[in-house]
Write a protein that holds these residues in place. Structure first.
Motif, PDB file in Angstrom:
ATOM      1  N   VAL A  98      50.700  40.465  49.916  1.00  0.00           N
ATOM      2  CA  VAL A  98      49.706  40.424  48.839  1.00  0.00           C
ATOM      3  C   VAL A  98      48.372  39.877  49.346  1.00  0.00           C
ATOM      4  CG1 VAL A  98      49.109  39.264  46.669  1.00  0.00           C
ATOM      5  CG2 VAL A  98      51.336  40.353  46.934  1.00  0.00           C
ATOM      6  N   LEU A  99      48.411  38.831  50.151  1.00  0.00           N
ATOM      7  CA  LEU A  99      47.168  38.262  50.689  1.00  0.00           C
ATOM      8  C   LEU A  99      46.448  39.270  51.583  1.00  0.00           C
ATOM      9  CD1 LEU A  99      48.315  34.620  51.524  1.00  0.00           C
ATOM     10  CD2 LEU A  99      46.632  35.296  49.791  1.00  0.00           C
ATOM     11  N   GLN A 100      47.216  39.965  52.418  1.00  0.00           N
ATOM     12  CA  GLN A 100      46.613  40.971  53.284  1.00  0.00           C
ATOM     13  C   GLN A 100      46.010  42.105  52.452  1.00  0.00           C
ATOM     14  OE1 GLN A 100      48.128  44.271  53.827  1.00  0.00           O
ATOM     15  NE2 GLN A 100      46.511  44.875  55.245  1.00  0.00           N
ATOM     16  N   GLY A 101      46.755  42.532  51.432  1.00  0.00           N
ATOM     17  CA  GLY A 101      46.267  43.613  50.579  1.00  0.00           C
ATOM     18  C   GLY A 101      45.054  43.232  49.766  1.00  0.00           C
ATOM     19  N   LEU A 102      45.019  41.993  49.301  1.00  0.00           N
ATOM     20  CA  LEU A 102      43.902  41.530  48.487  1.00  0.00           C
ATOM     21  C   LEU A 102      42.592  41.600  49.257  1.00  0.00           C
ATOM     22  CD1 LEU A 102      42.900  40.284  45.831  1.00  0.00           C
ATOM     23  CD2 LEU A 102      43.514  38.029  46.739  1.00  0.00           C
ATOM     24  N   GLY A 103      42.640  41.288  50.536  1.00  0.00           N
ATOM     25  CA  GLY A 103      41.427  41.378  51.356  1.00  0.00           C
ATOM     26  C   GLY A 103      41.145  42.791  51.819  1.00  0.00           C
ATOM     27  N   TYR A 104      42.170  43.430  52.361  1.00  0.00           N
ATOM     28  CA  TYR A 104      41.956  44.743  52.986  1.00  0.00           C
ATOM     29  C   TYR A 104      41.621  45.830  51.978  1.00  0.00           C
ATOM     30  CZ  TYR A 104      42.875  49.063  55.497  1.00  0.00           C
ATOM     31  OH  TYR A 104      42.760  50.322  56.031  1.00  0.00           O
ATOM     32  N   PHE A 105      42.384  45.949  50.913  1.00  0.00           N
ATOM     33  CA  PHE A 105      42.168  47.038  49.966  1.00  0.00           C
ATOM     34  C   PHE A 105      40.860  46.892  49.192  1.00  0.00           C
ATOM     35  CE2 PHE A 105      46.887  47.424  50.383  1.00  0.00           C
ATOM     36  CZ  PHE A 105      46.862  48.672  50.978  1.00  0.00           C
ATOM     37  N   LEU A 118      34.942  40.112  56.701  1.00  0.00           N
ATOM     38  CA  LEU A 118      35.043  38.657  56.550  1.00  0.00           C
ATOM     39  C   LEU A 118      34.733  38.209  55.130  1.00  0.00           C
ATOM     40  CD1 LEU A 118      33.463  37.406  59.901  1.00  0.00           C
ATOM     41  CD2 LEU A 118      35.871  37.441  59.250  1.00  0.00           C
ATOM     42  N   GLY A 119      33.755  38.844  54.485  1.00  0.00           N
ATOM     43  CA  GLY A 119      33.404  38.480  53.117  1.00  0.00           C
ATOM     44  C   GLY A 119      34.537  38.746  52.134  1.00  0.00           C
ATOM     45  N   TYR A 120      35.376  39.727  52.456  1.00  0.00           N
ATOM     46  CA  TYR A 120      36.487  40.074  51.586  1.00  0.00           C
ATOM     47  C   TYR A 120      37.739  39.247  51.884  1.00  0.00           C
ATOM     48  CZ  TYR A 120      33.646  43.982  50.057  1.00  0.00           C
ATOM     49  OH  TYR A 120      32.639  44.737  49.520  1.00  0.00           O
ATOM     50  N   ILE A 121      37.710  38.525  52.987  1.00  0.00           N
ATOM     51  CA  ILE A 121      38.844  37.663  53.335  1.00  0.00           C
ATOM     52  C   ILE A 121      38.728  36.297  52.657  1.00  0.00           C
ATOM     53  CG2 ILE A 121      39.936  36.446  55.290  1.00  0.00           C
ATOM     54  CD1 ILE A 121      39.294  38.836  57.013  1.00  0.00           C
ATOM     55  N   LEU A 122      37.533  35.948  52.203  1.00  0.00           N
ATOM     56  CA  LEU A 122      37.313  34.609  51.641  1.00  0.00           C
ATOM     57  C   LEU A 122      38.178  34.335  50.415  1.00  0.00           C
ATOM     58  CD1 LEU A 122      33.446  34.225  52.026  1.00  0.00           C
ATOM     59  CD2 LEU A 122      35.258  33.207  53.421  1.00  0.00           C
ATOM     60  N   ILE A 123      38.293  35.297  49.513  1.00  0.00           N
ATOM     61  CA  ILE A 123      39.093  35.084  48.300  1.00  0.00           C
ATOM     62  C   ILE A 123      40.578  34.907  48.632  1.00  0.00           C
ATOM     63  CG2 ILE A 123      39.918  36.163  46.167  1.00  0.00           C
ATOM     64  CD1 ILE A 123      37.103  37.179  45.685  1.00  0.00           C
ATOM     65  N   PRO A 124      41.190  35.781  49.444  1.00  0.00           N
ATOM     66  CA  PRO A 124      42.591  35.532  49.817  1.00  0.00           C
ATOM     67  C   PRO A 124      42.779  34.200  50.534  1.00  0.00           C
ATOM     68  CG  PRO A 124      41.959  37.755  50.416  1.00  0.00           C
ATOM     69  CD  PRO A 124      40.727  37.068  49.966  1.00  0.00           C
ATOM     70  N   LEU A 125      41.813  33.834  51.390  1.00  0.00           N
ATOM     71  CA  LEU A 125      41.912  32.559  52.103  1.00  0.00           C
ATOM     72  C   LEU A 125      41.840  31.383  51.136  1.00  0.00           C
ATOM     73  CD1 LEU A 125      42.100  31.217  54.871  1.00  0.00           C
ATOM     74  CD2 LEU A 125      39.593  31.241  54.964  1.00  0.00           C
ATOM     75  N   PHE A 126      40.905  31.461  50.188  1.00  0.00           N
ATOM     76  CA  PHE A 126      40.800  30.413  49.171  1.00  0.00           C
ATOM     77  C   PHE A 126      42.085  30.321  48.356  1.00  0.00           C
ATOM     78  CE2 PHE A 126      40.133  29.817  44.578  1.00  0.00           C
ATOM     79  CZ  PHE A 126      39.791  28.475  44.570  1.00  0.00           C
ATOM     80  N   LEU A 127      42.619  31.470  47.958  1.00  0.00           N
ATOM     81  CA  LEU A 127      43.840  31.490  47.141  1.00  0.00           C
ATOM     82  C   LEU A 127      45.022  30.902  47.913  1.00  0.00           C
ATOM     83  CD1 LEU A 127      44.762  32.336  44.338  1.00  0.00           C
ATOM     84  CD2 LEU A 127      45.290  34.598  45.245  1.00  0.00           C
ATOM     85  N   LEU A 128      45.101  31.195  49.204  1.00  0.00           N
ATOM     86  CA  LEU A 128      46.182  30.654  50.029  1.00  0.00           C
ATOM     87  C   LEU A 128      46.067  29.134  50.160  1.00  0.00           C
ATOM     88  CD1 LEU A 128      48.594  30.918  51.948  1.00  0.00           C
ATOM     89  CD2 LEU A 128      46.959  31.354  53.805  1.00  0.00           C
ATOM     90  N   PHE A 153      54.039  31.834  43.014  1.00  0.00           N
ATOM     91  CA  PHE A 153      53.470  31.998  41.678  1.00  0.00           C
ATOM     92  C   PHE A 153      51.945  31.957  41.708  1.00  0.00           C
ATOM     93  CE2 PHE A 153      52.014  30.104  37.629  1.00  0.00           C
ATOM     94  CZ  PHE A 153      52.352  31.162  36.795  1.00  0.00           C
ATOM     95  N   ILE A 154      51.392  30.985  42.420  1.00  0.00           N
ATOM     96  CA  ILE A 154      49.929  30.855  42.463  1.00  0.00           C
ATOM     97  C   ILE A 154      49.291  32.049  43.170  1.00  0.00           C
ATOM     98  CG2 ILE A 154      48.031  29.529  43.480  1.00  0.00           C
ATOM     99  CD1 ILE A 154      49.117  28.235  40.979  1.00  0.00           C
ATOM    100  N   VAL A 155      49.870  32.493  44.263  1.00  0.00           N
ATOM    101  CA  VAL A 155      49.251  33.568  45.043  1.00  0.00           C
ATOM    102  C   VAL A 155      49.579  34.948  44.471  1.00  0.00           C
ATOM    103  CG1 VAL A 155      49.197  34.720  47.286  1.00  0.00           C
ATOM    104  CG2 VAL A 155      49.166  32.225  47.171  1.00  0.00           C
ATOM    105  N   VAL A 156      50.854  35.259  44.352  1.00  0.00           N
ATOM    106  CA  VAL A 156      51.267  36.622  44.002  1.00  0.00           C
ATOM    107  C   VAL A 156      51.087  36.919  42.518  1.00  0.00           C
ATOM    108  CG1 VAL A 156      53.191  38.254  43.988  1.00  0.00           C
ATOM    109  CG2 VAL A 156      52.864  36.721  45.937  1.00  0.00           C
ATOM    110  N   VAL A 157      51.600  36.043  41.675  1.00  0.00           N
ATOM    111  CA  VAL A 157      51.524  36.308  40.234  1.00  0.00           C
ATOM    112  C   VAL A 157      50.077  36.289  39.759  1.00  0.00           C
ATOM    113  CG1 VAL A 157      52.255  35.547  37.947  1.00  0.00           C
ATOM    114  CG2 VAL A 157      53.862  35.446  39.858  1.00  0.00           C
ATOM    115  N   THR A 158      49.281  35.339  40.264  1.00  0.00           N
ATOM    116  CA  THR A 158      47.867  35.298  39.877  1.00  0.00           C
ATOM    117  C   THR A 158      47.155  36.580  40.303  1.00  0.00           C
ATOM    118  OG1 THR A 158      47.819  32.883  40.053  1.00  0.00           O
ATOM    119  CG2 THR A 158      45.703  34.023  40.078  1.00  0.00           C
TER     120      THR A 158
END
Length: 199
Positions: A98-105, A118-128, A153-158
């Motif tokens: 999910v983290l990889q998909g959130l940034g890549y897709f 890199l700009g799209y990786i910030l949100i997954p990194l913050f969420l992690l 729950f915090i990462v995937v469900v959110t």
């Protein structure tokens, strides 16, 4: 957990989530709203606040549905797999995907030629990072077995709850939608064991 505690969980989550969404919505565009207020548009100003509160409440309700859905899936998975360790390993794999998909897709959908991923990786990194902190706190409050489920729950469900908003690439609205989800999910996760009086 009795009905009084369920009602408390529902309304406290709704209030906290909706308020957080309204605050973020106001802060992100405060100059426009403040200038309108100074121009004498008092009624419009309060209508905008109520509107932002309503948007926050809507996303908070989505958060609550996701929370109870995950509790059901989690209990079912614990009964289906022979050990909790197997279910935890599956959750870790899903978290990574999910983290990889959130940034890549998001990058594939909205990135331009001159933009870096890199700009799209910030949100997954913050969420992690946020999820790790909340999961650690939850496990300290209860037991270490709660760490992986809390992180999931915090990462995937959110992220799943946030999917409808991810079709829009407007940073303001992404945060207006994301904040009540994250705040409400955090509140529900951290208050549940207190309501059921279980360490």
């Amino acid at each position: 957990m009795n009905s009084r505690k369920v009602v408390y969980l529902f309304f406290s989550t709704l209030l906290i989530g909706a308020t957080s969404g309204a605050l973020v919505g106001f802060i992100l565009d405060w100059r426009t709203y403040w200038e309108g207020l100074m121009a004498g548009e008092v009624v419009d100003f309060f209508l905008v606040i109520v509107w932002l509160f309503g948007i926050g409440a809507m996303w908070t309700l989505i958060s609550q549905m996701g929370f109870f859905a995950y509790l059901t899936v989690h209990r079912f998975a614990l009964g289906f797999f022979k050990t909790a360790r197997t279910w935890n390993m599956i959750q870790v794999v899903i978290i990574a995907f999910v983290l990889q998909g959130l940034g890549y897709f998001r990058y594939v959908s909205f990135g331009t030629v001159d933009e870096s991923i890199l700009g799209y990786i910030l949100i997954p990194l913050f969420l992690l990072i946020y999820g790790l902190c909340i999961a650690y706190y939850k496990s300290k409050q209860t037991n270490f077995g709660a760490f992986i489920p809390a992180l999931f729950f915090i990462v995937v469900v959110t992220t799943l709850e946030w999917l409808p908003a991810l079709r829009v690439n407007d940073p303001k609205w992404l945060w207006v939608y994301f904040t009540p989800l994250l705040v409400a999910n955090t509140w529900q996760l951290l208050v549940l064991h207190r309501l059921i009086n279980r360490k």
